[in-house]
Scaffold this motif. Structure first.
Motif, PDB file in Angstrom:
ATOM      1  N   GLN A 336       0.830  -1.195   0.000  1.00 54.33           N
ATOM      2  CA  GLN A 336       0.000   0.000   0.000  1.00 54.33           C
ATOM      3  C   GLN A 336       0.870   1.254   0.000  1.00 54.33           C
ATOM      4  O   GLN A 336       0.551   2.247  -0.660  1.00 54.33           O
ATOM      5  N   SER A 337       1.995   1.204   0.714  1.00 56.72           N
ATOM      6  CA  SER A 337       2.933   2.327   0.691  1.00 56.72           C
ATOM      7  C   SER A 337       3.497   2.520  -0.713  1.00 56.72           C
ATOM      8  O   SER A 337       3.639   3.655  -1.192  1.00 56.72           O
ATOM      9  N   LEU A 338       3.824   1.426  -1.394  1.00 52.81           N
ATOM     10  CA  LEU A 338       4.359   1.528  -2.749  1.00 52.81           C
ATOM     11  C   LEU A 338       3.310   2.098  -3.699  1.00 52.81           C
ATOM     12  O   LEU A 338       3.635   2.902  -4.576  1.00 52.81           O
ATOM     13  N   ARG A 339       2.076   1.687  -3.535  1.00 51.23           N
ATOM     14  CA  ARG A 339       1.005   2.224  -4.394  1.00 51.23           C
ATOM     15  C   ARG A 339       0.827   3.727  -4.152  1.00 51.23           C
ATOM     16  O   ARG A 339       0.532   4.482  -5.081  1.00 51.23           O
ATOM     17  N   PHE A 340       0.989   4.153  -2.899  1.00 48.77           N
ATOM     18  CA  PHE A 340       0.861   5.575  -2.595  1.00 48.77           C
ATOM     19  C   PHE A 340       1.984   6.363  -3.272  1.00 48.77           C
ATOM     20  O   PHE A 340       1.747   7.377  -3.926  1.00 48.77           O
ATOM     21  N   ILE A 341       3.220   5.887  -3.152  1.00 49.25           N
ATOM     22  CA  ILE A 341       4.350   6.560  -3.799  1.00 49.25           C
ATOM     23  C   ILE A 341       4.173   6.532  -5.313  1.00 49.25           C
ATOM     24  O   ILE A 341       4.510   7.497  -6.010  1.00 49.25           O
ATOM     25  N   ASP A 342       3.626   5.445  -5.817  1.00 53.18           N
ATOM     26  CA  ASP A 342       3.405   5.280  -7.254  1.00 53.18           C
ATOM     27  C   ASP A 342       2.190   6.055  -7.754  1.00 53.18           C
ATOM     28  O   ASP A 342       1.871   6.010  -8.948  1.00 53.18           O
ATOM     29  N   GLU A 343       1.491   6.723  -6.841  1.00 52.43           N
ATOM     30  CA  GLU A 343       0.287   7.505  -7.147  1.00 52.43           C
ATOM     31  C   GLU A 343      -0.805   6.649  -7.769  1.00 52.43           C
ATOM     32  O   GLU A 343      -1.522   7.073  -8.669  1.00 52.43           O
ATOM     33  N   GLU A 344      -0.935   5.421  -7.256  1.00 52.94           N
ATOM     34  CA  GLU A 344      -1.965   4.509  -7.745  1.00 52.94           C
ATOM     35  C   GLU A 344      -2.869   4.010  -6.618  1.00 52.94           C
ATOM     36  O   GLU A 344      -3.642   3.090  -6.814  1.00 52.94           O
ATOM     37  N   LEU A 345      -2.752   4.605  -5.431  1.00 50.84           N
ATOM     38  CA  LEU A 345      -3.561   4.157  -4.304  1.00 50.84           C
ATOM     39  C   LEU A 345      -4.974   4.711  -4.442  1.00 50.84           C
ATOM     40  O   LEU A 345      -5.158   5.922  -4.627  1.00 50.84           O
ATOM     41  N   PRO A 346      -6.012   3.856  -4.354  1.00 57.04           N
ATOM     42  CA  PRO A 346      -7.391   4.343  -4.463  1.00 57.04           C
ATOM     43  C   PRO A 346      -7.714   5.342  -3.355  1.00 57.04           C
ATOM     44  O   PRO A 346      -7.196   5.230  -2.236  1.00 57.04           O
ATOM     45  N   PRO A 347      -8.577   6.307  -3.624  1.00 55.22           N
ATOM     46  CA  PRO A 347      -8.913   7.329  -2.624  1.00 55.22           C
ATOM     47  C   PRO A 347      -9.406   6.747  -1.300  1.00 55.22           C
ATOM     48  O   PRO A 347      -9.110   7.288  -0.235  1.00 55.22           O
ATOM     49  N   ARG A 348     -10.128   5.616  -1.347  1.00 48.54           N
ATOM     50  CA  ARG A 348     -10.674   5.059  -0.109  1.00 48.54           C
ATOM     51  C   ARG A 348      -9.592   4.544   0.832  1.00 48.54           C
ATOM     52  O   ARG A 348      -9.846   4.335   2.030  1.00 48.54           O
ATOM     53  N   GLN A 349      -8.374   4.313   0.293  1.00 49.79           N
ATOM     54  CA  GLN A 349      -7.291   3.815   1.129  1.00 49.79           C
ATOM     55  C   GLN A 349      -6.331   4.913   1.577  1.00 49.79           C
ATOM     56  O   GLN A 349      -5.380   4.645   2.312  1.00 49.79           O
ATOM     57  N   LEU A 350      -6.597   6.139   1.153  1.00 50.00           N
ATOM     58  CA  LEU A 350      -5.705   7.226   1.513  1.00 50.00           C
ATOM     59  C   LEU A 350      -5.818   7.621   2.978  1.00 50.00           C
ATOM     60  O   LEU A 350      -4.856   8.108   3.575  1.00 50.00           O
ATOM     61  N   ALA A 351      -6.990   7.421   3.572  1.00 47.92           N
ATOM     62  CA  ALA A 351      -7.212   7.869   4.950  1.00 47.92           C
ATOM     63  C   ALA A 351      -6.212   7.249   5.913  1.00 47.92           C
ATOM     64  O   ALA A 351      -5.652   7.937   6.783  1.00 47.92           O
ATOM     65  N   ALA A 352      -5.939   5.947   5.772  1.00 47.82           N
ATOM     66  CA  ALA A 352      -5.004   5.280   6.675  1.00 47.82           C
ATOM     67  C   ALA A 352      -3.601   5.853   6.538  1.00 47.82           C
ATOM     68  O   ALA A 352      -2.878   5.999   7.539  1.00 47.82           O
ATOM     69  N   VAL A 353      -3.216   6.204   5.319  1.00 47.52           N
ATOM     70  CA  VAL A 353      -1.894   6.792   5.095  1.00 47.52           C
ATOM     71  C   VAL A 353      -1.804   8.157   5.772  1.00 47.52           C
ATOM     72  O   VAL A 353      -0.840   8.461   6.489  1.00 47.52           O
ATOM     73  N   PHE A 354      -2.810   8.992   5.575  1.00 45.83           N
ATOM     74  CA  PHE A 354      -2.776  10.336   6.142  1.00 45.83           C
ATOM     75  C   PHE A 354      -2.841  10.310   7.669  1.00 45.83           C
ATOM     76  O   PHE A 354      -2.164  11.103   8.339  1.00 45.83           O
TER      77      PHE A 354
END
Length: 365
Positions: A336-354
């Protein structure tokens, strides 16, 4: 030298320029020059690591490949659909140089000083060896206006030292890479094991200025992680990547930015070699179709906002930027961290990162 005229000039002869030349192939104009003080054979070898869930042109050169990785000393995780790989820059450049081109490319051993648009719509590049004129200028040199990163935008620098080592006994887990293992409160290490007895170990620091080459923390890391083993350093490298956003304007429509300066390096990660390869194909496709080439690449607001915040944090206090990365990569699955860096993480999964990043942003432990 007298003024030289070309149809296209590449200011900077690094990876982005070489890949675009490769992709253009027979579509290149008849008179092309590359302005760079250091021809490829004179450049020292460095290692480029990257991850991708689709094949890339770099894969054939991989000296190491991993489908599992760990954060610090946590258990290894599968990172499917991604594969993490590392290549040597010299292997990539040698392959590019071997590929035949129908149009001759002249290498001008010089340093560019400025790029200006002339009244007739062409461009003049001033170098320390004279002036060069062309209808197209492909620019990957950060120090030439428009400078990158801009002094008016958030910016930081990712610096690192790398060592390739051989151990006197099997100590490395060759099946899994180690990411984001802290060296100190400002820097972290990542370990790419090439075999049970050989590995590439690199440091990384986000800061407002370039950090000097320093092998000491890496050698201390090895002694701490693998007590009793002895290590022989077979290769040392150092580098830095400016982090920021692509300039919004160039000298004109025929002044096209490439590489890091184009905005192809993730501002909060320094990740870019796969993007650079993809963008070279995109630009070459537009050229062959006779369509306009966008001078630079602008990131979407959705990704620009967190990158802006990270750059501001890194420039103000590198300890907090490292704490942010550590919190995020411990709180969410690695893929999930890699998807975030890759700018491919779905919006619904962004909350946990933030949410995991929030304590570091607020300055809390």
């Amino acid at each position: 030298m007298a003024v030289r005229d070309y149809e296209a000039v590449f200011v900077g002869g690094g990876l982005a320029a070489m890949l675009l030349l490769r992709e253009l192939g027979s579509a290149l104009p008849s008179r092309v020059a590359v302005i760079d003080p250091y021809p490829l054979p004179e450049r020292p070898a460095v290692h480029w690591s990257y991850w991708s869930h689709v094949p890339t042109l770099y894969d054939r050169f991989a000296v190491g490949s991993w489908r599992k990785a760990r954060v610090a000393q946590m258990p290894a995780e599968l990172i499917a659909p991604y594969t993490l790989r590392v290549v040597r820059s010299t292997d990539v450049f040698d392959h590019i140089a071997e590929e035949p081109r129908t149009a001759p490319v002249e290498w001008l051993r010089a340093s560019a000083r400025s790029i200006e648009r002339r009244g007739d719509g062409t461009y003049e590049v001033i170098t320390d060896a004279g002036a060069v004129r062309a209808g197209w200028v492909f620019d990957s040199v950060p120090d030439i206006e428009p400078a990158f990163p801009s002094s008016s935008e958030p910016r930081a620098v990712l610096s690192g030292t790398g060592v390739r080592v051989t151990a006197d006994r099997p100590v490395f887990d060759a099946a899994a890479a180690t990411l984001l293992d802290p060296l100190d409160e400002r820097s972290f290490a990542y370990l790419l094991p090439l075999s049970p007895v050989e590995a590439l170990l690199e440091s990384a620091t986000f800061d407002s200025a370039i950090r000097e080459e320093d092998e000491t923390p890496l050698l201390r890391y090895l002694r701490t992680r693998y007590p009793g083993a002895a290590f022989d350093v077979t290769h040392v490298e150092h580098g830095h990547i400016p982090l920021g956003f692509a300039p919004s304007q160039t000298a004109g429509p025929g002044h096209v930015l490439l590489g890091t300066k184009r905005g192809l390096v993730k501002p909060s990660a320094g990740y870019g070699v796969v993007r650079i390869a993809e963008e070279s194909k995109h630009l070459a496709g537009l050229w062959k179709q006779g369509r306009p080439l966008p001078p630079s690449q602008r990131s979407s607001l959705r990704w620009r906002l967190p990158d802006t915040g990270f750059l501001q944090l890194a420039a103000r206090d590198p300890r907090r930027s490292l704490a942010l990365l550590r919190n995020v990569m411990h709180a969410v699955p690695l893929v999930q961290s890699l998807r975030f860096i890759d700018e491919e993480l779905p919006p619904r999964q962004l909350a946990a990162v933030f949410l995991s990043a929030l304590p570091a942003v607020l300055g809390k432990p």
